[in-house]
Motif scaffolding. Structure first.
Motif, mmCIF file in Angstrom:
data_model
loop_
_atom_site.group_PDB
_atom_site.id
_atom_site.type_symbol
_atom_site.label_atom_id
_atom_site.label_comp_id
_atom_site.label_asym_id
_atom_site.label_seq_id
_atom_site.Cartn_x
_atom_site.Cartn_y
_atom_site.Cartn_z
ATOM 1 N N MET A 58 4.654 7.540 7.175
ATOM 2 C CA MET A 58 3.221 7.823 7.264
ATOM 3 C C MET A 58 2.751 8.640 6.065
ATOM 4 S SD MET A 58 1.773 6.332 9.729
ATOM 5 C CE MET A 58 0.228 7.220 9.513
ATOM 6 N N LEU A 59 3.577 9.590 5.637
ATOM 7 C CA LEU A 59 3.211 10.369 4.454
ATOM 8 C C LEU A 59 3.153 9.475 3.214
ATOM 9 C CD1 LEU A 59 5.170 13.729 4.878
ATOM 10 C CD2 LEU A 59 2.819 13.177 5.519
ATOM 11 N N LYS A 60 4.071 8.505 3.148
ATOM 12 C CA LYS A 60 4.043 7.585 2.010
ATOM 13 C C LYS A 60 2.795 6.698 2.054
ATOM 14 C CE LYS A 60 8.940 7.275 0.811
ATOM 15 N NZ LYS A 60 10.067 6.355 0.560
ATOM 16 N N VAL A 61 2.415 6.306 3.273
ATOM 17 C CA VAL A 61 1.192 5.521 3.415
ATOM 18 C C VAL A 61 -0.013 6.342 2.948
ATOM 19 C CG1 VAL A 61 -0.391 4.465 5.075
ATOM 20 C CG2 VAL A 61 2.055 4.035 5.238
ATOM 21 N N CYS A 62 -0.032 7.618 3.357
ATOM 22 C CA CYS A 62 -1.108 8.510 2.906
ATOM 23 C C CYS A 62 -1.119 8.635 1.387
ATOM 24 C CB CYS A 62 -0.948 9.893 3.544
ATOM 25 S SG CYS A 62 -1.289 9.934 5.316
ATOM 26 N N ASP B 157 11.329 1.813 -2.382
ATOM 27 C CA ASP B 157 10.139 1.361 -1.661
ATOM 28 C C ASP B 157 9.747 -0.030 -2.146
ATOM 29 O OD1 ASP B 157 10.069 3.780 -0.371
ATOM 30 O OD2 ASP B 157 8.536 4.648 -1.674
ATOM 31 N N LEU B 158 9.278 -0.847 -1.222
ATOM 32 C CA LEU B 158 8.813 -2.188 -1.564
ATOM 33 C C LEU B 158 7.293 -2.140 -1.695
ATOM 34 C CD1 LEU B 158 9.088 -5.219 -1.954
ATOM 35 C CD2 LEU B 158 9.108 -5.481 0.537
ATOM 36 N N ARG B 159 6.803 -2.476 -2.894
ATOM 37 C CA ARG B 159 5.371 -2.449 -3.169
ATOM 38 C C ARG B 159 4.921 -3.780 -3.763
ATOM 39 N NH1 ARG B 159 3.215 2.748 -3.288
ATOM 40 N NH2 ARG B 159 4.769 4.413 -3.069
ATOM 41 N N VAL C 38 0.574 -1.461 -3.595
ATOM 42 C CA VAL C 38 0.420 -1.251 -2.151
ATOM 43 C C VAL C 38 1.803 -1.161 -1.505
ATOM 44 C CG1 VAL C 38 -0.499 -2.173 0.005
ATOM 45 C CG2 VAL C 38 -1.783 -2.441 -2.122
ATOM 46 N N LEU C 39 2.033 -0.106 -0.727
ATOM 47 C CA LEU C 39 3.334 0.115 -0.083
ATOM 48 C C LEU C 39 3.485 -0.810 1.121
ATOM 49 C CD1 LEU C 39 5.931 1.873 0.154
ATOM 50 C CD2 LEU C 39 4.613 3.378 1.664
ATOM 51 N N LEU C 40 4.574 -1.583 1.143
ATOM 52 C CA LEU C 40 4.860 -2.489 2.268
ATOM 53 C C LEU C 40 5.979 -1.961 3.163
ATOM 54 C CD1 LEU C 40 4.681 -5.993 0.509
ATOM 55 C CD2 LEU C 40 2.882 -4.762 1.743
ATOM 56 N N GLN D 284 7.216 -11.937 6.694
ATOM 57 C CA GLN D 284 5.958 -11.272 6.361
ATOM 58 C C GLN D 284 5.853 -11.010 4.859
ATOM 59 O OE1 GLN D 284 3.546 -10.459 8.871
ATOM 60 N NE2 GLN D 284 2.308 -10.305 7.023
ATOM 61 N N ILE D 285 6.971 -10.575 4.258
ATOM 62 C CA ILE D 285 6.980 -10.307 2.815
ATOM 63 C C ILE D 285 6.654 -11.584 2.034
ATOM 64 C CG2 ILE D 285 8.481 -9.714 0.856
ATOM 65 C CD1 ILE D 285 9.956 -7.797 2.799
#
Length: 475
Positions: free
Chosen positions: A201-205, A405-407, A412-414, A428-429
């Motif tokens: 969640m912090l990474k999403v933020c 991380d997959l972006r 955009v972080l996936l 989905q990827i």
């Protein structure tokens, strides 16, 4: 013949009652006079007395009654005393056996002892006191043997019950221990999952902050990773390093309150009013994180990220050791990323130039000890071996673990680092890749078995965090 002796004689003495002298006696003799004399002698006792004039009659009495002690004459017709006592020993081994004989022939006595297991023998004519004493002692020993046998059996039974109880208790303890272990394991997994979700969640933020501020995708994560490594290399605990990592992810959260004109301009081009506005973002960040108790220490580190080691920084003008060590680390990681990406000076700065800048600012803007640790860490990462490989999405398989991380190409972080791919993730990827009309770079840990099957040509480049990455350029 059986003649139970009535208790109509003199009452038993207190000593006899206290000693518990009650017992059952069988007298066997072919002479009625002897039987009568012995009955009269034993009438003063508390014993139950039976009599028989032959061995055969005595055996019938033994079948019908519980006899504790047998007194048998040696010489009787049809069945001698030795033969009778031998049968008693065979059928009722616990019964005490006494021999009454008028013969001095030692051979007869030996035969009775050997064949009949006689406990004691008495001469005819007998001494009354000696006979009574012998009977009493024999019955006492008989009672003691019975009590010993009872206690032995009781002990065996209780030991068996205790053994069963212990086995049951051990099984219950084992079951309870396994239950507790499973519960602890479940809680630990739940805690780990909660931590992963919190970090995600912090990474999403952080990703949303980057999208708002126009920063390169993954910039906050790279700052956070570098800050954590520097914290660990400087001897800080895992917990402290994790706190610094969170601060790195949220380093720019206060920029959300800044005008677009400020966040989209490089620092070297700020006007004085814009500069004053920009440097207010750490204070905005601390206020934004205040409601979350676990992130309040993180807010303090973010607040002091622009302090200088020489005391000429903002907002509090702290210097040296007065600046939180986490904030000193963040300033190094933040500026390194800014120099490499061009966000700090409006142009990309090479690694040798970056090293020169940090050495020149050591003791002024940055902590000298942390600068040395950082440069050593940077050199190790630049020369170190790769532990991951970049593969195409077509080669992804369930069970693979992400090394980074997959972006998307737009940043955009996936999915976050260390996530394990499942079939629905891969599907989905691939759908995202198709909708974006661009190829994704997926970094997989080298310890995945499929990575060993390299069928694509790769080229190497060095990322902004100093880690060399491998990118697939063709299949």
């Amino acid at each position: 013949m059986s003649e139970p002796e009535e208790m109509n004689g003199p009452a038993a003495t207190a000593a006899e009652v206290e000693a518990g002298q009650a017992g059952s006696i069988l007298i066997v003799d072919d002479e009625p006079g002897v039987l009568s004399a012995l009955r009269r002698l034993l009438r003063r006792t508390r014993y139950e007395v039976h009599t028989a004039e032959s061995g055969a009659a005595a055996l019938e009495l033994l079948e019908a009654h519980s006899i504790d002690l047998v007194i048998s004459d040696m010489r009787m017709p049809h069945m001698s005393g030795a033969e009778f006592l031998a049968r008693v020993q065979q059928r009722w081994p616990d019964t005490v056996r006494l021999l009454l004989t008028g013969y001095a022939d030692i051979g007869s006595v030996v035969s009775a002892i050997n064949e009949g297991g006689v406990h004691h023998y008495l001469h005819k004519p007998w001494d009354d006191q000696d006979l009574l004493l012998t009977v009493r002692r024999s019955l006492e020993q008989h009672a003691l043997r019975q009590e010993a046998a009872r206690l032995t059996e009781l002990t065996r039974s209780q030991n068996e019950q205790l053994k069963q109880f212990n086995a049951t208790l051990e099984a219950q303890v084992k079951a309870r221990t396994e239950e507790i272990s499973q519960t602890v394991m479940f809680l630990e997994k739940a805690e780990e999952e909660l931590k992963r979700n919190f970090t995600a969640m912090l990474k999403v933020c952080a990703n949303m902050i980057e999208m708002r501020c126009g920063a390169l995708g993954g910039q906050s994560t790279r700052v956070a990773d570098l800050a954590r490594r520097l914290a660990l290399a400087s001897g800080m605990s895992v917990y402290e390093a994790q706190e610094i990592y969170f601060a790195g992810l949220l380093l720019g959260i206060g920029k959300l309150a800044l005008p677009d004109a400020v966040v989209q301009k490089s620092i070297d081009k700020f006007t004085p009013p814009e500069s004053r506005c920009y440097y207010q973002h750490p204070l905005h960040a601390q206020m934004a994180l205040m409601p979350v108790g676990n992130l309040q220490p993180v807010g303090v580190l973010i607040r002091h990220q622009h302090e200088r080691y020489d005391g000429r920084g903002t907002p509090s003008g702290l210097s040296g050791a007065d600046i939180p060590v986490g904030a000193r680390i963040l300033s190094i990681a933040r500026d390194y990323e800014g120099l490499q990406s061009g966000a700090l000076l409006g142009k990309v700065v090479s690694d040798p130039q970056i090293v020169s800048i940090f050495r020149a600012q050591s003791g002024l803007r940055y902590d000298p000890l942390l600068v040395e640790s950082f440069l050593k860490l940077l050199n190790e990462k630049l020369t170190g071996d790769n532990d991951h490989v970049c593969i195409e999405t077509a080669r992804l398989k369930p069970g693979m673990r992400l090394a980074d991380d997959l972006r998307t190409p737009k940043g955009v972080l996936l999915m976050t680092r260390s996530s394990v791919l499942e079939a629905h993730h891969i599907a989905q990827i691939r759908r995202f890749e198709e909708s974006e009309d661009a190829r994704f770079s997926v970094y997989i840990a080298r310890d995945n078995p499929v990575v060993a099957d390299r069928t694509a040509e790769c080229s190497a480049d060095t990322g902004v965090d100093g880690v060399q990455r491998v990118r697939v350029t063709g299949a």
